[in-house]
Design a protein around this motif. Structure first.
Motif, PDB file in Angstrom:
ATOM      1  N   ASP A 222       0.824  -1.221   0.000  1.00 17.67           N
ATOM      2  CA  ASP A 222       0.000   0.000   0.000  1.00 17.67           C
ATOM      3  C   ASP A 222       0.859   1.273   0.000  1.00 17.67           C
ATOM      4  O   ASP A 222       0.402   2.338   0.368  1.00 17.67           O
ATOM      5  CB  ASP A 222      -0.974  -0.010   1.185  1.00 17.67           C
ATOM      6  N   ILE A 223       2.125   1.125  -0.427  1.00 20.41           N
ATOM      7  CA  ILE A 223       3.032   2.280  -0.487  1.00 20.41           C
ATOM      8  C   ILE A 223       3.336   2.607  -1.951  1.00 20.41           C
ATOM      9  O   ILE A 223       3.719   1.725  -2.721  1.00 20.41           O
ATOM     10  CB  ILE A 223       4.351   1.972   0.253  1.00 20.41           C
ATOM     11  N   ALA A 224       3.163   3.858  -2.323  1.00 26.92           N
ATOM     12  CA  ALA A 224       3.477   4.289  -3.695  1.00 26.92           C
ATOM     13  C   ALA A 224       4.743   5.131  -3.664  1.00 26.92           C
ATOM     14  O   ALA A 224       4.876   6.015  -2.816  1.00 26.92           O
ATOM     15  CB  ALA A 224       2.328   5.115  -4.253  1.00 26.92           C
ATOM     16  N   ILE A 225       5.665   4.839  -4.591  1.00 26.49           N
ATOM     17  CA  ILE A 225       6.906   5.612  -4.645  1.00 26.49           C
ATOM     18  C   ILE A 225       7.060   6.203  -6.042  1.00 26.49           C
ATOM     19  O   ILE A 225       6.911   5.511  -7.050  1.00 26.49           O
ATOM     20  CB  ILE A 225       8.119   4.731  -4.266  1.00 26.49           C
ATOM     21  N   THR A 226       7.322   7.507  -6.080  1.00 25.10           N
ATOM     22  CA  THR A 226       7.637   8.179  -7.347  1.00 25.10           C
ATOM     23  C   THR A 226       8.941   8.938  -7.141  1.00 25.10           C
ATOM     24  O   THR A 226       9.334   9.194  -5.993  1.00 25.10           O
ATOM     25  CB  THR A 226       6.524   9.176  -7.746  1.00 25.10           C
ATOM     26  N   HIS A 227       9.612   9.268  -8.243  1.00 28.81           N
ATOM     27  CA  HIS A 227      10.855  10.021  -8.063  1.00 28.81           C
ATOM     28  C   HIS A 227      11.145  10.970  -9.223  1.00 28.81           C
ATOM     29  O   HIS A 227      10.617  10.811 -10.321  1.00 28.81           O
ATOM     30  CB  HIS A 227      12.035   9.055  -7.839  1.00 28.81           C
ATOM     31  N   VAL A 228      11.973  11.971  -8.916  1.00 28.51           N
ATOM     32  CA  VAL A 228      12.428  12.944  -9.913  1.00 28.51           C
ATOM     33  C   VAL A 228      13.949  12.911  -9.911  1.00 28.51           C
ATOM     34  O   VAL A 228      14.565  12.992  -8.847  1.00 28.51           O
ATOM     35  CB  VAL A 228      11.994  14.393  -9.541  1.00 28.51           C
ATOM     36  N   THR A 229      14.543  12.800 -11.094  1.00 26.89           N
ATOM     37  CA  THR A 229      16.004  12.824 -11.187  1.00 26.89           C
ATOM     38  C   THR A 229      16.459  14.232 -11.593  1.00 26.89           C
ATOM     39  O   THR A 229      15.662  15.035 -12.103  1.00 26.89           O
ATOM     40  CB  THR A 229      16.491  11.835 -12.262  1.00 26.89           C
ATOM     41  N   LEU A 230      17.735  14.504 -11.387  1.00 31.51           N
ATOM     42  CA  LEU A 230      18.308  15.784 -11.819  1.00 31.51           C
ATOM     43  C   LEU A 230      18.094  15.964 -13.319  1.00 31.51           C
ATOM     44  O   LEU A 230      17.816  17.060 -13.794  1.00 31.51           O
ATOM     45  CB  LEU A 230      19.808  15.811 -11.504  1.00 31.51           C
ATOM     46  N   GLU A 231      18.196  14.843 -14.048  1.00 34.41           N
ATOM     47  CA  GLU A 231      18.027  14.908 -15.501  1.00 34.41           C
ATOM     48  C   GLU A 231      16.604  15.359 -15.872  1.00 34.41           C
ATOM     49  O   GLU A 231      16.411  16.149 -16.796  1.00 34.41           O
ATOM     50  CB  GLU A 231      18.334  13.536 -16.095  1.00 34.41           C
ATOM     51  N   MET A 232      15.597  14.874 -15.122  1.00 32.59           N
ATOM     52  CA  MET A 232      14.214  15.290 -15.411  1.00 32.59           C
ATOM     53  C   MET A 232      14.038  16.787 -15.180  1.00 32.59           C
ATOM     54  O   MET A 232      13.345  17.464 -15.935  1.00 32.59           O
ATOM     55  CB  MET A 232      13.230  14.534 -14.518  1.00 32.59           C
ATOM     56  N   PHE A 233      14.694  17.308 -14.115  1.00 28.88           N
ATOM     57  CA  PHE A 233      14.629  18.757 -13.878  1.00 28.88           C
ATOM     58  C   PHE A 233      15.256  19.498 -15.059  1.00 28.88           C
ATOM     59  O   PHE A 233      14.712  20.480 -15.557  1.00 28.88           O
ATOM     60  CB  PHE A 233      15.376  19.137 -12.586  1.00 28.88           C
ATOM     61  N   ARG A 234      16.420  18.972 -15.508  1.00 29.39           N
ATOM     62  CA  ARG A 234      17.138  19.624 -16.629  1.00 29.39           C
ATOM     63  C   ARG A 234      16.306  19.565 -17.903  1.00 29.39           C
ATOM     64  O   ARG A 234      16.126  20.570 -18.583  1.00 29.39           O
ATOM     65  CB  ARG A 234      18.476  18.915 -16.863  1.00 29.39           C
ATOM     66  N   GLU A 235      15.768  18.395 -18.199  1.00 23.74           N
ATOM     67  CA  GLU A 235      15.024  18.208 -19.456  1.00 23.74           C
ATOM     68  C   GLU A 235      13.787  19.110 -19.542  1.00 23.74           C
ATOM     69  O   GLU A 235      13.437  19.573 -20.610  1.00 23.74           O
ATOM     70  CB  GLU A 235      14.547  16.754 -19.562  1.00 23.74           C
ATOM     71  N   THR A 236      13.123  19.296 -18.415  1.00 26.40           N
ATOM     72  CA  THR A 236      11.857  20.034 -18.452  1.00 26.40           C
ATOM     73  C   THR A 236      12.040  21.505 -18.106  1.00 26.40           C
ATOM     74  O   THR A 236      11.168  22.316 -18.394  1.00 26.40           O
ATOM     75  CB  THR A 236      10.858  19.448 -17.433  1.00 26.40           C
ATOM     76  N   GLY A 237      13.137  21.847 -17.459  1.00 25.30           N
ATOM     77  CA  GLY A 237      13.358  23.231 -17.031  1.00 25.30           C
ATOM     78  C   GLY A 237      12.545  23.569 -15.779  1.00 25.30           C
ATOM     79  O   GLY A 237      12.458  24.730 -15.375  1.00 25.30           O
TER      80      GLY A 237
END
Ligand code: 5GP
Ligand code: MN
Length: 322
Positions: A222-237
């Motif tokens: 019942d635990i959901a995990i999501t994540h953001v990488t440095l690359e995702m920040f870079r790619e999307t701005g």
């Protein structure tokens, strides 16, 4: 003190605010609507009493909070804080470390906060974990000081309360919250205008990051995990502030009780937001294990580790605590 009732600020806090003439108002890093709205409202109230205030946060005001009247009062530069400002007021957190005030000098300090994880900091403390928002405490404080709540103060306090009650959806939405909010609306806070600014003004980069984050979903019972990488920040701005509210989305799944969002803010350094629903999991207690804190349904911490090890450490903490 219950959120349903009037809150009474401690006498020594009122005395401190009346007696002193200049204050540095400081809120926690990565400020949210409660931290920002409470700080601006208190600054406006104290200035109407002829006091001088400086409003500081280590991080800049996120774009989507710039509609708050008075948001330009925030400075992110410690060098602008003149030495004669010696009275610190720490808001929406209870530990100077959480505000990263560095070498800021002060002689007296007051803490106004509602987090259930409390550290021993401050000469004067008003910490009420039952309070739905720091903004609600500021409302009662302002009234007690005899200050008239202006439209600008009302907008800030309404936004503060709306943020911390999930726009009046969470279990902390008490009759007292709704009564005070109704009064703020009568004073000029417009609920639909504020909700639109808080929730319906995403930039393209924020939305593109959100799509990427949803695609990282992993489910462990019942635990959901999501994540953001440095690359995702870079790619999307997109910026870290753009991820505010992302952590709540996986909790929408009926089968999910807890959601954790991992954000890579430096190589192998993660900021984690935890959200739970109901009374089964107190995420503040989990965050505390890792040196963080918060509320029972919303908390956070930082960890130096790679993603895999950080995730495993969290899942282990859940297994052992629940
Ligand atoms: P968020 O996940 O939105 O950053 O924060 C959720 C709640 O937990 C907020 O009330 C916030 O102040 C608190 N919180 C988040 N991160 C930390 C942390 O590192 N330390 C402490 N003490 N509280 C945190
Ligand atoms: Mn708060």
């Amino acid at each position: 003190m219950s959120g349903a009732n009037r809150m009474i600020p401690p006498k020594e806090l009122l005395h401190f605010l009346k007696k002193e003439n200049d204050f540095v108002i400081v809120a926690h890093i990565s400020p949210d609507g409660d931290a920002l709205g409470s700080s601006i409202a208190l600054s406006m109230a104290l200035e109407s009493l002829g006091k001088k205030t400086i409003v500081y946060d280590k991080d800049p005001v996120p774009e989507f909070y710039k509609f708050l009247p008075g948001s330009e009062r925030f400075t992110a530069s410690l060098s602008s804080l003149k030495l004669q400002f010696s009275n610190l007021i720490l808001l929406d957190c209870n530990d100077a470390e959480r505000a990263e005030i560095g070498k800021l000098q002060f002689t007296s300090s007051a803490v106004i906060d509602h987090h259930e994880t409390a550290r021993d900091f401050g000469d004067i403390k008003w910490i009420d974990p039952k309070s739905p928002a720091t903004g609600l405490m500021i409302f009662y404080l302002i009234k007690e000081l005899g200050v008239t709540v202006t439209k600008e103060i009302a907008v800030n306090l309404y936004a503060a309360i709306a943020t911390d009650t999930g726009n009046f959806r969470y279990s902390n939405t008490t009759p007292g919250v709704l009564r005070v909010s109704a009064e703020l609306v009568e004073t000029g806070a417009n609920p639909s205008y504020i909700a639109e600014n808080l929730y319906e003004t995403w930039t393209d980069s924020r939305f593109r990051l959100f799509l990427k984050v949803l695609n990282t979903l992993e489910i462990y019972n019942d635990i959901a995990i999501t994540h953001v990488t440095l690359e995702m920040f870079r790619e999307t701005g997109a910026a870290i502030a753009d991820t505010e509210t992302f952590s709540g989305f996986p909790r929408k799944l009926r089968s999910i009780k807890t959601s954790a969002l991992f954000r890579e803010i430096e190589n192998n350094y993660y900021k984690i937001s935890l959200r739970s629903k109901g009374r089964d999991v107190n995420v503040a207690k989990i965050a505390e294990i890792f040196g963080g804190g918060g509320h029972s349904n919303a908390a956070g911490y930082n960890i130096r580790s790679d993603f895999k090890a950080a995730k495993e450490a969290l899942l282990k903490a859940f297994r052992e605590r629940t």
